[in-house]
Design an enzyme around this catalytic site. Structure first.
Site, PDB file in Angstrom:
ATOM      1  N   LEU A 128       1.049  -1.656  -0.302  1.00  0.00           N
ATOM      2  CA  LEU A 128       0.190   0.093   0.083  1.00  0.00           C
ATOM      3  C   LEU A 128       0.371   1.410   0.254  1.00  0.00           C
ATOM      4  O   LEU A 128       0.440   2.345   0.170  1.00  0.00           O
ATOM      5  CB  LEU A 128      -1.053   0.079   0.948  1.00  0.00           C
ATOM      6  CG  LEU A 128      -1.912  -0.872   1.069  1.00  0.00           C
ATOM      7  CD1 LEU A 128      -3.215  -0.572   2.665  1.00  0.00           C
ATOM      8  CD2 LEU A 128      -2.937  -0.623  -0.385  1.00  0.00           C
ATOM      9  N   CYS A 156       3.134  -1.476   8.747  1.00  0.00           N
ATOM     10  CA  CYS A 156       1.548  -1.090   8.497  1.00  0.00           C
ATOM     11  C   CYS A 156       1.026  -2.705   8.376  1.00  0.00           C
ATOM     12  O   CYS A 156      -0.200  -2.529   9.272  1.00  0.00           O
ATOM     13  CB  CYS A 156       1.078  -0.570   7.148  1.00  0.00           C
ATOM     14  SG  CYS A 156       1.790   0.974   6.959  1.00  0.00           S
ATOM     15  N   HIS A 157       1.488  -3.832   7.817  1.00  0.00           N
ATOM     16  CA  HIS A 157       0.396  -4.371   7.873  1.00  0.00           C
ATOM     17  C   HIS A 157       1.300  -5.905   8.107  1.00  0.00           C
ATOM     18  O   HIS A 157       1.042  -7.679   7.028  1.00  0.00           O
ATOM     19  CB  HIS A 157      -0.254  -5.257   6.287  1.00  0.00           C
ATOM     20  CG  HIS A 157      -1.199  -3.917   5.950  1.00  0.00           C
ATOM     21  ND1 HIS A 157      -0.856  -2.119   5.280  1.00  0.00           N
ATOM     22  CD2 HIS A 157      -2.339  -4.040   6.709  1.00  0.00           C
ATOM     23  CE1 HIS A 157      -2.127  -1.881   5.623  1.00  0.00           C
ATOM     24  NE2 HIS A 157      -3.194  -2.610   6.615  1.00  0.00           N
ATOM     25  N   GLY A 158       3.020  -5.521   8.451  1.00  0.00           N
ATOM     26  CA  GLY A 158       3.315  -6.940   8.319  1.00  0.00           C
ATOM     27  C   GLY A 158       4.201  -7.653   6.771  1.00  0.00           C
ATOM     28  O   GLY A 158       5.687  -9.064   7.801  1.00  0.00           O
ATOM     29  N   PRO A 172       1.306  -9.931   2.569  1.00  0.00           N
ATOM     30  CA  PRO A 172       0.692  -8.285   1.966  1.00  0.00           C
ATOM     31  C   PRO A 172       1.616  -8.055   0.526  1.00  0.00           C
ATOM     32  O   PRO A 172       0.457  -7.674  -0.161  1.00  0.00           O
ATOM     33  CB  PRO A 172      -0.363  -7.866   2.723  1.00  0.00           C
ATOM     34  CG  PRO A 172      -0.315  -8.302   4.019  1.00  0.00           C
ATOM     35  CD  PRO A 172       1.499  -9.438   4.327  1.00  0.00           C
TER      36      PRO A 172
END
Length: 198
Positions: A128, A156-158, A172
């Site tokens: 992202l 943010c999302h690992g 992700p």
């Protein structure tokens, strides 16, 4: 005697006007010459950026801006380069074959670099657009596997990336970090944004 005084006066006047002219010439030339350097607008549009890498010590990272993006220059230690092979089975795209960010032809696929010691990547996660954090220390750490060999963690999302900017499986982020066009002008100078002509 009066002729010498007149000559002395002319000499003083010539020296004074010559100096004033030289100062004026320099004052005019400096801003003119500075226009040859890329402007901030040109840099943002993609003008190449020259970087002095002589001060980066092994294990350190330097961040510069190119096209409005952060570009990381990491000077990897010999241990960090040697550990890259250990990650291959855990990576989503170990040979950088995916086409989202094609690897430049002149870059070694294993180290994702021209010189194994230096990694040059755009520091933006392919998920992202977040900016991952440095996690260069090997070994178990919070949010990282026990067999961690060093790399980057996107908070943010690992998503995790190794020291070559390659993304680990089941994360992700769909792709490895982008390797921008670049070339070495010397051992101490790197040019980002322009590849060496064949």
């Amino acid at each position: 005697m009066s002729d010498q005084q007149v000559d002395q006066g002319k000499r003083t006047w010539l020296i004074a006007t010559g100096c004033a002219g030289a100062v004026g010439g320099v004052a005019t030339a400096v801003p003119f010459v500075s226009t040859f350097a890329p402007s901030e607008r040109a840099k943002a549009a993609g003008a190449p950026v020259e970087v002095d890498i002589s001060g980066i010590k092994p294990g350190e990272k330097l961040t510069v801006e190119w096209r409005g993006k952060p570009v990381w220059i990491v000077r990897r230690t010999p241990e960090q380069v040697a550990a890259l092979k250990k990650n291959d089975s855990q990576l989503a795209d170990p040979a950088s074959e995916r086409k989202a960010f094609p690897l430049p032809e002149y870059v070694d696929r294993e180290t994702r670099s021209i010189k194994p010691e230096y990694l040059v990547v755009v520091g933006i996660c392919s998920h992202l657009g977040c900016s991952p954090s440095d996690r260069f220390t090997a070994g178990p750490q919070p949010s990282l596997p026990d067999d961690w060999n060093g790399g980057f963690l996107c908070p943010c999302h690992g998503s995790t990336f190794d020291m070559a900017g390659r993304v680990f499986k089941s994360k992700p982020a769909p792709d490895n970090l982008e390797v921008p066009p670049h070339q070495y002008l010397s051992d101490a100078k790197l040019l980002i944004g322009e590849a060496k002509k064949a």
